[in-house]
Every structure is written in C-alpha cells, then in structure tokens.
Design a protein around this motif. Structure first.
Motif, PDB file in Angstrom:
ATOM      1  N   ASN A 164       7.910  -5.454  -0.037  1.00  0.00           N
ATOM      2  CA  ASN A 164       7.818  -4.279   0.826  1.00  0.00           C
ATOM      3  C   ASN A 164       6.327  -4.031   0.992  1.00  0.00           C
ATOM      4  N   TYR A 207      11.735   8.246   1.833  1.00  0.00           N
ATOM      5  CA  TYR A 207      11.510   7.323   0.720  1.00  0.00           C
ATOM      6  C   TYR A 207      12.291   7.653  -0.550  1.00  0.00           C
ATOM      7  N   HIS A 237       3.152  -3.667   9.455  1.00  0.00           N
ATOM      8  CA  HIS A 237       3.075  -3.476  10.902  1.00  0.00           C
ATOM      9  C   HIS A 237       1.866  -4.133  11.550  1.00  0.00           C
ATOM     10  N   HIS A 269      12.523  -2.411   3.256  1.00  0.00           N
ATOM     11  CA  HIS A 269      11.922  -1.093   3.499  1.00  0.00           C
ATOM     12  C   HIS A 269      12.900  -0.025   3.072  1.00  0.00           C
ATOM     13  N   LEU A 270      12.389   0.965   2.371  1.00  0.00           N
ATOM     14  CA  LEU A 270      13.255   2.070   1.959  1.00  0.00           C
ATOM     15  C   LEU A 270      13.763   2.828   3.175  1.00  0.00           C
ATOM     16  N   SER A 271      12.886   3.077   4.136  1.00  0.00           N
ATOM     17  CA  SER A 271      13.252   3.864   5.317  1.00  0.00           C
ATOM     18  C   SER A 271      13.699   2.947   6.450  1.00  0.00           C
ATOM     19  N   ARG A 293       5.806   1.797  13.806  1.00  0.00           N
ATOM     20  CA  ARG A 293       6.469   1.290  12.598  1.00  0.00           C
ATOM     21  C   ARG A 293       7.578   0.298  12.917  1.00  0.00           C
ATOM     22  N   ARG A 305       5.980  10.918  -2.018  1.00  0.00           N
ATOM     23  CA  ARG A 305       6.033  10.730  -0.567  1.00  0.00           C
ATOM     24  C   ARG A 305       7.278  11.428  -0.029  1.00  0.00           C
ATOM     25  N   ILE A 316      12.850   1.674   9.444  1.00  0.00           N
ATOM     26  CA  ILE A 316      11.632   1.563  10.271  1.00  0.00           C
ATOM     27  C   ILE A 316      11.958   1.435  11.762  1.00  0.00           C
ATOM     28  N   VAL A 348       0.804  -1.219   0.000  1.00  0.00           N
ATOM     29  CA  VAL A 348       0.000   0.000   0.000  1.00  0.00           C
ATOM     30  C   VAL A 348       0.852   1.292   0.000  1.00  0.00           C
ATOM     31  N   ARG A 382      12.007   4.887  13.485  1.00  0.00           N
ATOM     32  CA  ARG A 382      10.901   5.822  13.266  1.00  0.00           C
ATOM     33  C   ARG A 382       9.859   5.678  14.379  1.00  0.00           C
ATOM     34  N   GLY A 408       4.708  -1.951   2.741  1.00  0.00           N
ATOM     35  CA  GLY A 408       4.266  -0.640   3.212  1.00  0.00           C
ATOM     36  C   GLY A 408       3.709  -0.784   4.621  1.00  0.00           C
ATOM     37  N   ALA A 409       2.662  -0.029   4.931  1.00  0.00           N
ATOM     38  CA  ALA A 409       2.120  -0.020   6.295  1.00  0.00           C
ATOM     39  C   ALA A 409       1.563  -1.375   6.727  1.00  0.00           C
ATOM     40  N   LEU A 431       2.922   2.434  -2.083  1.00  0.00           N
ATOM     41  CA  LEU A 431       4.234   2.477  -2.734  1.00  0.00           C
ATOM     42  C   LEU A 431       4.143   2.974  -4.184  1.00  0.00           C
TER      43      LEU A 431
HETATM   44  C1  DQA Z   1       7.928   1.435   4.253  1.00  0.00           C
HETATM   45  C2  DQA Z   1       7.838   1.773   5.734  1.00  0.00           C
HETATM   46  C3  DQA Z   1       6.419   1.675   6.230  1.00  0.00           C
HETATM   47  O1  DQA Z   1       6.353   1.998   7.623  1.00  0.00           O
HETATM   48  C4  DQA Z   1       5.529   2.641   5.480  1.00  0.00           C
HETATM   49  O2  DQA Z   1       4.198   2.521   5.913  1.00  0.00           O
HETATM   50  C5  DQA Z   1       5.664   2.528   4.014  1.00  0.00           C
HETATM   51  C6  DQA Z   1       6.959   2.251   3.418  1.00  0.00           C
HETATM   52  C7  DQA Z   1       9.337   1.676   3.697  1.00  0.00           C
HETATM   53  O3  DQA Z   1       9.611   1.233   2.595  1.00  0.00           O
HETATM   54  O4  DQA Z   1      10.140   2.349   4.354  1.00  0.00           O
HETATM   55  O5  DQA Z   1       4.697   2.730   3.286  1.00  0.00           O
HETATM   56  O6  DQA Z   1       7.641   0.053   4.093  1.00  0.00           O
END
Ligand code: DQA
Length: 155
Positions: A80, A28, A86, A106-108, A117, A23, A110, A15, A113, A82-83, A17
């Motif tokens: 990946n 990201y 979690h 994950h790009l970030s 997350r 974003r 997590i 979701v 954060r 996304g949310a 992405l």
């Molecule tokens: C993510 C990290 C998730 O917490 C976030 O909801 C995303 C992207 C990442 O790639 O860093 O949508 O998965």
C-alpha cells in the motif's frame, strides 16, 4: 506427505501509513499500523506465510527495500504505497522488477474519491488489487495471493 514450506510475504507500507489511527477514520478506520500488521500476520500465518513488514515515509528508502526484495527473492508482496500510488514512477519502476506476485491494497475506496486518487501508476503490475475494504482488504489479498501461488505450484 511433507509439510509445505513456509513462504515469505513482504508487507510494504508507504507514506503516512504510520499515522493510521490518527487519519480520517471514515477512510482509513481506527486500527494503528501495528494493529494492522498483527492482523495481517495472523491471516497470513493461517495461509502458510511468514510476514516481513516494512514502513517508510521516504520514497527512496522504499525503492531500496524493493531492490533488496528483488535481490533476495520473496514468494509474495503486498504494497500500500499511500499517496505514492498516484504518481511515483520511481516506485513503479522498482516494483516492475519484483518477480513474486504483487498485491496492491488500499484501505479506502480510491476509485470513488478525489480525481487525483483514482489513478494508480502500479495498477497493471498487480496480480491482485483490493481497495475500500479496510483491514479485511489485506486478508482478501493474502487469500488471493495464496490461491494464486497454489495454482502456480500445481502446474
Ligand atoms: C491509501 C489511499 C491513498 O490515496 C492515500 O494517499 C493513502 C492511503 C489507502 O490505503 O486508502 O495514504 O493508499
């Protein structure tokens, strides 16, 4: 010696992405999803993978795509979510059926954060986990999966 057969690598995006490029770039980066897919395809081709990409914003659609992968088989999977990472036990239950080695990317970063997350419901299913490395994290996951498969093949 015969050339090694091309292996199938599924690249699954969850979701939001599809909104990469719009974003927060601090988390990201600036690549769009097509840019990211092209980058991963190039890295993966160099390691003998043909990549199949799938993105959806619908949890059930991702679950059904995973069912298809379970039925048809694959050599490796990168996800990946996304949310959904979690909290989606539905996604977790689907991924539990995947026999191929799984990488969670994950790009970030997590872990550094918001509290909500930091937890991944799929963490223990993943043979490879990479976060906070931006697009390069996908290349690292490809390399780790290729090495893992090569080790398995030598057994
Ligand atoms: C993510 C990290 C998730 O917490 C976030 O909801 C995303 C992207 C990442 O790639 O860093 O949508 O998965």
């Amino acid at each position: 010696m015969a050339a090694a057969a091309v292996k199938t690598l599924w690249l699954l995006h969850g979701v939001n992405l599809d909104m990469l490029g719009r974003r927060d770039p601090a988390h990201y980066g600036v690549l769009t999803l097509p840019d990211l897919e092209a980058y991963v395809c190039a890295c993966a081709a160099a390691r003998g993978f043909a990549v199949r990409c799938y993105h959806t914003n619908h949890e059930g659609a991702l679950v059904e795509k995973i069912h298809e992968i379970v039925r048809d088989g694959a050599d490796a999977v990168i996800v990946n979510p996304g949310a959904w990472t979690h909290y989606s036990y539905a996604l977790r239950d689907a991924l539990e059926m995947v026999e191929a080695p799984l990488a969670e990317v994950h790009l970030s970063a997590i872990e550094g954060r918001e509290e909500w997350r930091r937890h991944s419901v799929i963490a223990d299913l993943a043979a490879v986990r990479v976060s906070g490395r931006g697009p390069e994290g996908y290349a690292e996951a490809v390399a780790a999966l290729a090495d893992l498969i090569a080790r398995e093949d030598r057994r």
